[in-house]
Design a protein around this motif. Structure first.
Motif, mmCIF file in Angstrom:
data_model
loop_
_atom_site.group_PDB
_atom_site.id
_atom_site.type_symbol
_atom_site.label_atom_id
_atom_site.label_comp_id
_atom_site.label_asym_id
_atom_site.label_seq_id
_atom_site.Cartn_x
_atom_site.Cartn_y
_atom_site.Cartn_z
ATOM 1 N N ILE A 452 0.858 -1.184 0.000
ATOM 2 C CA ILE A 452 0.000 0.000 0.000
ATOM 3 C C ILE A 452 0.890 1.229 0.000
ATOM 4 O O ILE A 452 2.035 1.190 0.451
ATOM 5 N N GLY A 453 0.356 2.341 -0.519
ATOM 6 C CA GLY A 453 1.149 3.559 -0.564
ATOM 7 C C GLY A 453 0.351 4.707 -1.120
ATOM 8 O O GLY A 453 -0.864 4.819 -0.888
ATOM 9 N N ALA A 454 1.027 5.546 -1.888
ATOM 10 C CA ALA A 454 0.394 6.714 -2.513
ATOM 11 C C ALA A 454 0.960 6.879 -3.910
ATOM 12 O O ALA A 454 2.121 6.537 -4.175
ATOM 13 N N VAL A 455 0.138 7.416 -4.815
ATOM 14 C CA VAL A 455 0.555 7.661 -6.191
ATOM 15 C C VAL A 455 -0.064 8.971 -6.632
ATOM 16 O O VAL A 455 -1.176 9.330 -6.222
ATOM 17 N N GLY A 456 0.658 9.700 -7.444
ATOM 18 C CA GLY A 456 0.129 10.975 -7.914
ATOM 19 C C GLY A 456 0.839 11.446 -9.164
ATOM 20 O O GLY A 456 1.825 10.844 -9.622
ATOM 21 N N THR A 457 0.342 12.534 -9.705
ATOM 22 C CA THR A 457 0.963 13.167 -10.861
ATOM 23 C C THR A 457 1.626 14.465 -10.398
ATOM 24 O O THR A 457 1.259 15.050 -9.379
ATOM 25 N N THR A 458 2.618 14.894 -11.145
ATOM 26 C CA THR A 458 3.261 16.175 -10.884
ATOM 27 C C THR A 458 2.539 17.257 -11.686
ATOM 28 O O THR A 458 1.543 16.985 -12.379
#
Length: 480
Positions: A452-458
């Motif tokens: 599990i974690g986090a993901v995103g766009t710049t």
């Protein structure tokens, strides 16, 4: 062969003359012979002949189950060794063979009681029938025989009892207690509580060698973790190998292998594929990425790999967009250190020198990945990869990928992994557990990755609006 047969013939003739009887002729070519207590023992292939020299008369003539490899003396009796690794005492009076049976009685209680499965030691083995071996070994603190055995665990499978021979003969060890099955790190041997084994004992599983290398230099030593009457289960460490049929022995030596720094992967091909799925909390949608790796190890220190960086789509209420990249590397791979350099390509968003972002365009960029690892690949390890690119004639950092791994047990690892940078489209960070589903680090090993974690766009995207949220990670790793 002719000289050996001739020497035997001369001995028989001299014996016949001394007793004034007709000479006894040998009707086969002798491969091995031994003199013991006034008798001549002759091996012709798998045929065993015993001649009384005082006569001379033939007192035994029988076929063995395998070709005879030689003779040796132990406990005041003569033993015949077979090429299949077994050995048995010769009982010429009764024309019978006394294989070593399992018995709960002490050798001193019966003239024909057998020597039991004995611990390997650097000390002299003249006391082969010591009662401390029969009762389960010697207590390392008190030096007294252990008389209690621990309760076995169930589920080891049915392995029929077999005769056990395990004794030291001069510089040579004759052993017929063997490995009967191997599954990952579980090794089943054909001796158990009746031979004095207990949970916690160490078992030498070193394959026999044809050269003169001492067994300690290439030892594979596991620990007994389950015992039944006629069998036991031995655990070995990651990347250690045991083979069916290998002779085994109890040893006071420590177990081999390492949890923190196990041997490196075999020279083979390793495949990995993973998916990162996240839900942005600031924009209703989804971030879906895939990543993978194809790694080739050949030679002693050579490493080559192709890596698919996190590549995918971001879908939300605003414009949908996607991107990613890949690279190839060549490198140096050692047990506890590794380094690689390569070349790749990345899809980036270029909005010009001062645009709002919506008027920009997607463009490919060459990348220059450099990796450095400290620690064992399947142990305690840290690896960092930096990707540089040239933009407007300037060297710029595209992204950094880092991973820190901790071994928890033989087939489980805890890892923290992340990737991102100011010029990359996506970033991600997660904590994951790696579990070995099958195999012990050799070819055919399969591992599952869950995290599990986090993901995103710049802000390097057409909308200039980052989408960030929690993520789930799943991956599969297989070794060919």
């Amino acid at each position: 062969m002719l000289l050996r047969t001739g020497a035997i013939a001369v001995t028989l003739v001299l014996s016949s003359l001394a007793s004034a009887q007709a000479p006894v002729t040998l009707d086969c070519a002798a491969d091995h012979q031994a003199f013991h207590r006034g008798r001549l023992y002759v091996a012709c292939g798998s045929r065993l002949l015993v001649l009384e020299l005082a006569g001379p008369t033939r007192v035994l003539d029988e076929q063995q189950e395998a070709p005879i490899a030689g003779f040796h003396e132990a406990g005041g009796r003569l033993w015949v060794e077979l090429e299949d690794g077994s050995a048995h005492r010769i009982d010429a009076e009764n024309s019978a063979r006394e294989f070593q049976p399992r018995s709960d009685s002490r050798p001193s209680e019966s003239e024909n009681s057998a020597e039991e499965f004995q611990p390997r030691s650097d000390s002299n083995r003249e006391g082969a029938g010591d009662s401390s071996v029969i009762s389960g070994g010697v207590d390392g603190d008190s030096g007294q025989p252990r008389s209690e055995s621990r309760q076995p665990r169930s589920g080891l499978g049915a392995v029929p009892p077999v005769p056990v021979a395990n004794m030291d003969v001069g510089e040579r060890r004759v052993r017929t207690a063997r490995v009967v099955s191997v599954h990952d790190d579980e090794v089943i041997i054909d001796v158990g509580r009746d031979q004095g084994l207990e949970v916690g004992m160490h078992i030498d599983l070193t394959p026999p060698s044809d050269d003169d290398v001492e067994w300690e230099e290439e030892a594979v030593i596991g620990e007994v973790d389950a015992v039944e009457e006629h069998r036991a289960r031995v655990r070995i460490r990651w990347r250690e190998v045991a083979s069916v049929g290998t002779p085994v022995a109890v040893t006071p030596a420590d177990t081999t292998g390492s949890l923190v720094a196990p041997p490196g992967p075999p020279r083979s091909i390793r495949l990995r594929a993973g998916v990162i799925a996240g839900t942005p909390i600031n924009d209703l949608g989804i971030n879906l990425l895939v990543n993978g790796e194809l790694e080739l190890r050949r030679g002693r220190y050579f490493l080559a790999r192709v890596v698919l960086r996190p590549t995918g789509m971001s879908i939300g209420q605003g414009p949908d967009f996607g991107g990613g990249g890949a690279y190839a590397q060549l490198g140096f791979d050692h047990h506890l250190i590794g380094a690689a350099v390569g070349l790749g390509v990345e899809r980036v968003w270029d909005d010009g020198c001062c645009g709002s972002g919506a008027t920009g365009q997607w463009e490919p960029r060459l990348t220059y990945p450099t990796s450095f690892r400290v620690g064992a690949v399947d142990g305690l390890m840290a690896e960092v990869t930096t990707l540089l690119m040239i933009e407007q004639r300037e060297l710029r950092l595209l992204a950094v990928h880092a991973e820190l791994q901790f071994p928890m047990r033989r087939n489980a690892w805890l890892a923290f992994r992340g990737s991102g940078g100011g010029a990359a489209l996506f970033w991600h960070s997660e904590a994951l557990v790696k579990l070995a589903l099958r195999g012990n680090g050799d070819s055919g090993t399969t591992r599952l990755e869950l995290g599990i974690g986090a993901v995103g766009t710049t802000d390097q995207n057409p909308s200039r609006s980052p989408r960030v949220g929690p993520s789930l990670v799943i991956g599969v790793h297989h070794q060919l």
